[in-house]
Design a protein around this motif. Structure first.
Motif, short mmCIF file in Angstrom:
data_model
loop_
_atom_site.label_atom_id
_atom_site.label_comp_id
_atom_site.label_asym_id
_atom_site.label_seq_id
_atom_site.Cartn_x
_atom_site.Cartn_y
_atom_site.Cartn_z
N PRO A 113 0.65 -1.19 -0.13
CA PRO A 113 -0.03 0.13 0.10
C PRO A 113 0.69 1.28 -0.15
N ALA A 114 0.26 2.29 -0.49
CA ALA A 114 1.00 3.51 -0.63
C ALA A 114 1.55 3.87 0.35
N GLU A 115 0.83 3.89 1.63
CA GLU A 115 1.28 4.66 2.83
C GLU A 115 2.49 3.80 3.43
N LYS A 116 2.48 2.60 3.22
CA LYS A 116 3.49 1.63 3.72
C LYS A 116 4.99 1.88 2.96
N VAL A 117 4.49 2.16 1.52
CA VAL A 117 5.70 2.58 1.05
C VAL A 117 6.45 3.72 1.20
N ALA A 118 5.54 4.74 1.56
CA ALA A 118 5.96 5.99 1.91
C ALA A 118 6.66 6.05 3.14
N ALA A 119 6.15 5.12 4.02
CA ALA A 119 7.13 5.15 5.42
C ALA A 119 8.35 4.61 5.24
N ILE A 120 8.40 3.46 4.26
CA ILE A 120 9.84 2.86 4.10
C ILE A 120 10.76 3.90 3.52
N HIS A 121 10.40 4.73 2.52
CA HIS A 121 10.95 5.59 1.98
C HIS A 121 11.51 6.84 3.11
N ARG A 122 10.46 7.24 4.21
CA ARG A 122 10.86 8.08 4.91
C ARG A 122 11.84 7.87 6.27
N LEU A 123 11.68 6.77 6.51
CA LEU A 123 12.37 6.14 7.69
C LEU A 123 14.00 5.99 7.08
N GLY A 124 15.10 6.09 7.97
CA GLY A 124 16.15 5.82 7.47
C GLY A 124 16.80 4.82 8.03
N ILE A 125 17.97 4.19 7.21
CA ILE A 125 18.92 3.28 7.69
C ILE A 125 20.24 3.50 7.12
N GLY A 126 21.44 3.54 7.76
CA GLY A 126 22.60 3.71 7.24
C GLY A 126 23.48 2.42 7.39
N ARG B 147 21.91 -4.62 3.65
CA ARG B 147 21.92 -3.05 3.18
C ARG B 147 21.93 -2.08 4.13
N GLY B 148 22.41 -2.34 5.19
CA GLY B 148 22.69 -1.30 6.30
C GLY B 148 22.86 -1.93 7.83
N SER B 149 23.09 -1.17 8.60
CA SER B 149 23.34 -1.56 10.01
C SER B 149 21.98 -1.69 10.85
N TYR B 150 21.54 -0.55 11.16
CA TYR B 150 20.07 -0.49 11.68
C TYR B 150 19.42 0.92 11.56
N SER B 151 18.16 1.05 11.90
CA SER B 151 17.28 1.97 11.40
C SER B 151 17.48 3.40 12.29
N TYR B 152 16.98 4.65 11.81
CA TYR B 152 16.71 5.67 12.68
C TYR B 152 15.64 6.70 12.06
N THR B 153 15.07 7.68 12.67
CA THR B 153 14.01 8.26 12.17
C THR B 153 14.75 9.40 11.49
#
Length: 585
Positions: free
Chosen positions: A350-363, A479-485
Motif C-alpha cells: 500500500p502507498a502509505e507503507k511504501v511512503a513510510a519505508i522511504h521516509r524512515l532511515g537506515i545507514g 543493506r545497512g546496520s540499523y534504522s533511525y528516524t
C-alpha cells in the motif's frame, strides 16, 4: 488455485473446518535473525506445528555476528545489551550465565561510545597533539547539555525552529558552536580546538544512530527512542550465544539456511484473476524443486497441492520453490525493503507503507578491528579519538570518496587484553563506510596505520598483524546496520511499517488508523469482494506481518527491539487462533 468448498454443517466454524482439513495454520517466517527466531519460538511454544523459517544466508543471527579468532570473540554486529531492567535480552543472557565473565569495565550506566569505561579517552588532533584533559571535560559537559536538549522536542512537545531544519546535527552543531563562541573565558586557540571537537562528537553520534550523518536524524522525533534503565553489558562469549539460546527450542528442520526469497505473493484471492497463478507445493512436499520456473518471465510452478485448497499467501524462493502459507512474517531489514519492496511483494505494498519505508532511515555503521603484536597506547587509554583541526568551521559530515578515512571517528581499546589481545576497534559510518567496504584489507590496514601515526605523533607504529572488519552496507541481505528516524519521518511511520496486510476495518481499528483514511488506497483499488478468504468468507487477516528492529517504535535500532517485535507478531497470530487451539485441548 481454487477456493475451498463449503461444508453442509453451517454450525461448524469455517476457519476451524478449513484448518482441520490441512492440519494447522501454516506460518512462514522470512529471516532467522533475532526477530524471526523469536517469532518462530513463540509460535512453536504455543502449539503451532507448521512453522518454517527461511534464511537467505548460510547462518542464523542476522545482524548479530560473533567471529572467533584464536581465543577471542569479536562482534561484527550487535555488541551491547542496552539496559537491564525489563530487557528480555539481558534476562535471557543473565539466566544462562552469559554475563558471569563480564568485567566491571564492560558494564556502563552512561551512554555507550566505547568498549570499556576503564581509563580515559585520548583526544588527538591531526597535528599529533593530545587535547588537554580539562579542555575535553569542559567540551564534553557542554555537548551533553545540548544533547539533553535534543530529547525535549519530542518528550515535551517543544516546537522546532526553522534554523534547526528539524535536524539533530544542525541543532546540536549550531547550539554548541554558539555557546563556545560566547564563552568569555576561553582563549581563541582553545575555542578553535573545541569547535573542531564538535565534528568528532557528531561523527560518533552518526555511528551510534547508523546514519550517514547525524544531520539527517529528525530532531522532532529523536526523543521518542526509549532507553531501558540499567547498565549496558557486553557478552564475553559472544552475542551469538543469545541467538543460539533462542534457536535451541526450534527443531532443526524448521530453519532452512541458504534459502533467499524472491517474492511474497499475498492476497491471492484477488490476485488470481489478473495473471498466471503460482501453484505452491502441497502438504509433505517441502523440498520440491520447481526447476527453472520464473526464467523468461514464466511463473514457477509446484505440484501436489490439494485441489480444493486456496492459500492466501505464496512465498516464491530464489531457487524457484514456492511455499504456500496462511501467514508470512517478514523480518528483512529496512535496507532490503528500501531496495527491493517493489519486486518483493505482489501485489505491491500500500502507498502509505511504501511512503513510510522511504521516509524512515537506515545507514551503515562498520567496525574495523586492528590486532597488534604489542600495544603502542598507554595502559590508562581506553580510546583514541581523532579530531581534525581544520574542521573547526565545517558544517558537513560528508567527504569525497578519496577522503573516506576522515569519517573514522576513532579507535576503542578492547579490554581486557587477557581476553582480546592488543586490539583496537575503529568506527566508520555512512557513504564513507561503503567506500571502505570496497577497499581490500591491505589498503584499509595501511590507511588506518598512517592515521594512527599521524594523530599520535608516533611514526614508528607498526602495521597491524591482522585486520577484521564488517561490511553491512554492501551485504545484499541487509543493506545497512540499523534504522533511525530520518528528517521528515516520525514514530508514526514505524507503526505504518509494522501494520499487517491486508488492511481491514478491524485491523485499522486495532492499529489506531484514523477513520479518515479511506480503504480505497489501502486495498490498492481492488474490490473488497475480490479479497474474500474462501474459508472465512471475509478478508483473510494478517496474511503478511512485519517485524524487525525498524518496526519497534520505542526500541528501533536495538537487539531487544528486534526480539520484542518478533514476539509481537507471533502474539497477533496466537490471539487469532486462540479459540481454535483451545478447542483442540
Amino acid at each position: 488455485m481454487q477456493s475451498c468448498e463449503s461444508s453442509g454443517d453451517s454450525a461448524d466454524d469455517p476457519l476451524s473446518r478449513g484448518l482441520r482439513r490441512r492440519g494447522q495454520p501454516r506460518v512462514v517466517v522470512i529471516g532467522a535473525g533475532l526477530a524471526g527466531l523469536a517469532a518462530a519460538k513463540a509460535l512453536l511454544e504455543q502449539g503451532f506445528t507448521d512453522v518454517t523459517v527461511l534464511e537467505a544466508s548460510s547462518r542464523i543471527g542476522g545482524r548479530v555476528q560473533s567471529v572467533k579468532l584464536g581465543h577471542s570473540t569479536f562482534e561484527l554486529g550487535a555488541t551491547w545489551i542496552h539496559g537491564s531492567h525489563g530487557n528480555p535480552i539481558y534476562h535471557l543472557a543473565e539466566a544462562n550465565g552469559l554475563l558471569e565473565e563480564t568485567t566491571d569495565g564492560e558494564r556502563s550506566v552512561g551512554r555507550i561510545s566505547r568498549y570499556s569505561k576503564n581509563g580515559v579517552a585520548c583526544y588527538l588532533t591531526n597535528r599529533g597533539r593530545r587535547i588537554p584533559k580539562d579542555v575535553v571535560e569542559e567540551f564534553s559537559d557542554l555537548y551533553n547539555e545540548v544533547y539533553n536538549l535534543t530529547q525535549e522536542f519530542f518528550r515535551h512537545g517543544k516546537p522546532v525552529n526553522a534554523e534547526s531544519q528539524n535536524s539533530v546535527g544542525v541543532f546540536t552543531r549550531e547550539e554548541v558552536r554558539n555557546r563556545i563562541r560566547d564563552d568569555p573565558d576561553d582563549p581563541e586557540a582553545t575555542k578553535r580546538l573545541k569547535l573542531a571537537m564538535i565534528q568528532q562528537y557528531l561523527k560518533v553520534e552518526s555511528c551510534e544512530s547508523s546514519s550517514h550523518s547525524i544531520d539527517e536524524v529528525s530532531l522532532s522525533a529523536f526523543g521518542e527512542w526509549t532507553e531501558i534503565p540499567g547498565a549496558h553489558h557486553i557478552i564475553p562469549s559472544g552475542f551469538m550465544r543469545v541467538v543460539e539460546l533462542l534457536a535451541e527450542g526450534i527443531p532443526a528442520h524448521v530453519i532452512q539456511l541458504g534459502k533467499p526469497v524472491r517474492c511474497v505473493h499475498w492476497d491471492q484471492a484477488s490476485a488470481r484473476p489478473r495473471g498466471p497463478e503460482i501453484e505452491p507445493r502441497g502438504e509433505g512436499d517441502h523440498n520440491h524443486d520447481t526447476g527453472e520456473g520464473s526464467q523468461g518471465g514464466e511463473e514457477p510452478r509446484g505440484s501436489g497441492r490439494e485441489e480444493d485448497e486456496q492459500w492466501p499467501v505464496v512465498v516464491e524462493c530464489e531457487d524457484c520453490e514456492v511455499i504456500p502459507a496462511d501467514h508470512v512474517i517478514v523480518t528483512v531489514s529496512l535496507g532490503v525493503l528500501k531496495r527491493q519492496h517493489a519486486s518483493f511483494f505482489r501485489p505491491g505494498l500500500p502507498a502509505e507503507k511504501v511512503a513510510a519505508i522511504h521516509r524512515l532511515g537506515i545507514g551503515t555503521t562498520d567496525k574495523i578491528f586492528l590486532e597488534f603484536e604489542e600495544p603502542f597506547w598507554g595502559p590508562e587509554c581506553n580510546s583514541l579519538q581523532f579530531v581534525w583541526e581544520d574542521e573547526a568551521e565545517s558544517r558537513t559530515l560528508t567527504y569525497p570518496p578519496e577522503l573516506w578515512y576522515r569519517k573514522i571517528c576513532g579507535f576503542d581499546v578492547l579490554y581486557p587484553p587477557e581476553r582480546y589481545g592488543h586490539v583496537l576497534s575503529g568506527w566508520i559510518c555512512g557513504e564513507e563506510a561503503l567506500v571502505m567496504e570496497k577497499c581490500d584489507d591491505e589498503a584499509v590496514a595501511e590507511i588506518c596505520t598512517e592515521m594512527l601515526r599521524q594523530f599520535t605523533g608516533n611514526p614508528n607504529i607498526p602495521k597491524p598483524r591482522r585486520i577484521l572488519r564488517s561490511a553491512w552496507g554492501s551485504d545484499p541481505y541487509f543493506r545497512g546496520s540499523y534504522s533511525y528516524t530520518q528528517v521528515g519521518s516520525s514514530g508514526a511511520d514505524v507503526e505504518k511499517l509494522a501494520k499487517p496486510l491486508p488492511y481491514t476495518e478491524s485491523s485499522k481499528t486495532a492499529q489506531g488508523i484514523s477513520s479518515k483514511q479511506q480503504p480505497g488506497h489501502l486495498l490498492s483499488s481492488k474490490c473488497p469482494e475480490q479479497s474474500l478468504d474462501p474459508i472465512r468468507g471475509s478478508i483473510k487477516p494478517m496474511q503478511v506481518l512485519f517485524s524487525g528492529e525498524a518496526t519497534h517504535r520505542k526500541y528501533y535500532s536495538t537487539t531487544h527491539g528486534a526480539l520484542l517485535s518478533g514476539q509481537r507478531e507471533a502474539a497477533r497470530l496466537i490471539e487469532m487462533y486462540r479459540d481454535l487451539f483451545q478447542q483442540g485441548t
